[in-house]
Write a protein that holds these residues in place. Sequence first.
Motif: not given
Length: 200
Positions: A25-51
């Motif tokens: 659950v934790l890994a999937v949630g982290f990955g989902l937040g990361w990959l969805i945010a990554d679709l729109f080229n945010p900053s690294v800190s935003a990627l980690f926050l969404f993940a």
Amino acid sequence: MNGIVVLLVGALLCFYGIRSLHLAVLAVGFGLGWLIADLFNPSVSALFLFALIGAVTAWVVTTLVFKFSTFFIGGLAGAMVGARAADVLQPGENNWALSGIVIVAFAVAAAFLADKFRARALLWLTSIGGASMILDGLGRTTDALGFLHNPTSAWQQVVATAAWIALSVAGWMTQRRLFADKLGIDPPPAGKTTRGTDMV
């Protein structure tokens, strides 16, 4: 550094996901937040926050509705696979609407598959989802492998997709062998192939 973190979380999910539902659950949630945010080229800190938000939200929701946890984990893993598929299928700029349709379609299909087939579906979903994160992480570690993160040309898409399939199968085979007891199957003897009747 951020590529290594994603790679490690992806490896955990791909090769160990079925072992612990909490870790999955934790890994999937982290990955989902990361990959969805990554679709729109945010900053690294935003990627980690969404993940991190994705990981915590997935864990809280799944804990609250544990009776339906397989359904939710399947849906989350499917959404993660959909986010990766949307990225691979759209070279260059990603379209919000098309990405959303692909993610929701994968999430709904995966949720129903996980609800119907339980651990066996989750085995496939964690392997495929983890493989997508491994490739995303590898693509961020060096420019030479950058096409794994964001394939733009036709040959890059073919190679990235082939690598995704190969890693997914490797994760499936590893988890199937390591956690046969959780899946309710007998592991095949060394050197023997599995019969079609107990394929996961």
